[in-house]
Design a protein around this motif. Structure first.
Motif, short mmCIF file in Angstrom:
data_model
loop_
_atom_site.label_atom_id
_atom_site.label_comp_id
_atom_site.label_asym_id
_atom_site.label_seq_id
_atom_site.Cartn_x
_atom_site.Cartn_y
_atom_site.Cartn_z
N ASN A 45 71.28 42.22 53.07
CA ASN A 45 71.99 41.69 54.23
C ASN A 45 72.90 40.52 53.85
O ASN A 45 74.02 40.42 54.33
CB ASN A 45 71.02 41.27 55.33
CG ASN A 45 70.57 42.45 56.17
OD1 ASN A 45 71.37 43.32 56.51
ND2 ASN A 45 69.29 42.50 56.49
N TYR A 46 72.41 39.66 52.99
CA TYR A 46 73.24 38.54 52.56
C TYR A 46 74.49 39.05 51.87
O TYR A 46 75.60 38.58 52.14
CB TYR A 46 72.46 37.63 51.61
CG TYR A 46 73.29 36.45 51.14
CD1 TYR A 46 73.34 35.29 51.89
CD2 TYR A 46 74.05 36.50 49.96
CE1 TYR A 46 74.10 34.19 51.49
CE2 TYR A 46 74.82 35.43 49.56
CZ TYR A 46 74.85 34.28 50.32
OH TYR A 46 75.62 33.22 49.92
N LYS B 162 75.92 41.96 52.18
CA LYS B 162 76.82 42.57 53.17
C LYS B 162 77.67 41.50 53.83
O LYS B 162 78.88 41.66 54.01
CB LYS B 162 76.01 43.34 54.22
CG LYS B 162 75.75 44.79 53.84
CD LYS B 162 75.40 45.65 55.04
CE LYS B 162 73.93 45.48 55.40
NZ LYS B 162 73.54 46.36 56.52
N GLY B 163 77.03 40.40 54.20
CA GLY B 163 77.78 39.30 54.81
C GLY B 163 78.75 38.66 53.84
O GLY B 163 79.90 38.38 54.18
#
Lengths: 204, 204
Positions: free
Chosen positions: B192-193, B195-196
């Motif tokens: 997720n990190y 992706k951000g």
DNA sequence: ACCTGAACACCGTTCAAGT
DNA sequence: ACCTGAACACCGTTCAAGT
């Protein structure tokens, strides 16, 4: 020197807790000892064992208070802004500020190892769980169609992450100085994680 | 009992380190004491102070070895797959596995507080910095147009995060059990990190 | 009944004295 | 020269004895 019946059991407990907290604040939790606390309250060391099981028990109760103060800070800033990302960024800011303002007591919560045979009571574990639950609530508006279990996992991953930056910074293991840099890192972790969490592309 | 000149200084150092490591592995770092180490190598306690400055110095050298073993694991899995995200996920997996396989020695690296007057030497700090540097290298393919300073910050935020999940899990503060759950959380944080981090939308 | 204070089994660290 | 072992100043914890 204090004489018998000078103080009730409750008074003794409170005096002991406060004296122990002061020692931790000033000298760190490595500097805490039963004898120092006893001297500070004007009793002999044996007396501590009348009001607390042992040092672990005393530390557990100090940590409980610390977790309560942290929780109070985190609930003060309610999500009144309406923006879920802002709210989580605020929680992160509060967490780092709390740890930075009271490093010795905060560190004792997360660095003290309770002896193996001591079972950490449920009411204490609840105080830790409560923090993650707040993050979960903060995440919910961003996780419209996801099962609750995924939100729970996300809260743990995100807040574990915030905690890691916090503890590495406080132990000088991040190669940075100053609370502002720690705040920057935390905000960066949270905002990037949330961008990923709310994006529509699949993980794989 | 060992007699004088039975062992060279180098042999004594090595025996001491190994004996101390065994105690930490078996009993955790709270169980480490100068007297136990001395007994284990067949010398009296004073002898330890001929080969190490004090207990902090001994611990520093054990931690250095632990960081070296961790670094070896992390370099074994070179980024030969070519996919930057996969590579960072692999590093995370290795980190969690290492900590889980050797919890007591890993914990001593990050939980032991060196006494205030002791300056942690540069060669030791370098071993910590090296880990973050590997993450930086892993991030570079994903950060084409960003200044180096942002990549450095991202490595600290991301790896601080991985570390936080790891340490909270090992201290039973995440409400989860089993190494697989910890791996899941870590992979979720990293993916997720990233992706951000790689998305084009601005943070604000 | 309440608290003491001495005891027990440990600590880290130092350093004169022995071989 | 190398190592000992006793000393010093601490620990956490217990519990018979005093008031």
């Amino acid at each position: 020197m204090a004489r018998r019946s000078d103080h009730s059991r409750e008074e003794l407990r409170e005096m002991t807790l406060t004296a122990a907290e002061n020692i931790v604040v000033e000298q760190g939790y490595e500097g805490l000892s039963a004898r120092k606390v006893a001297t500070a309250i004007g009793y002999t060391v044996g007396t501590l064992y009348l009001v607390f099981e042992n040092l672990d028990d005393l530390i557990l109760h100090i940590n409980a208070r610390t977790l309560d103060r942290l929780h109070a800070r985190m609930t003060e800033s309610q999500a009144n802004s309406g923006d879920a990302v802002d709210y989580l960024l605020q929680l992160g800011e509060i967490y780092i500020r709390f740890a930075n303002d009271d490093p010795h007591r905060w560190a004792m919560v997360f660095e003290h190892r309770f002896s193996e045979d001591r079972v950490v009571p449920a009411w204490y574990q609840e105080k830790i769980a409560r923090m993650f639950a707040m993050v979960e609530v903060g995440l919910e508006p961003l996780a419209k169609n996801r099962p609750q279990q995924e939100v729970t996992q996300a809260a743990r991953a995100l807040w574990g992450g915030v905690h890691g930056i916090c503890i590495l910074a406080l132990t000088d293991n991040l190669g940075i100085v100053g609370v502002d840099s720690v705040q920057d890192l935390t905000q960066s972790l949270i905002s990037n994680y949330l961008k990923g969490f709310t994006s529509h592309s699949s993980v794989q």
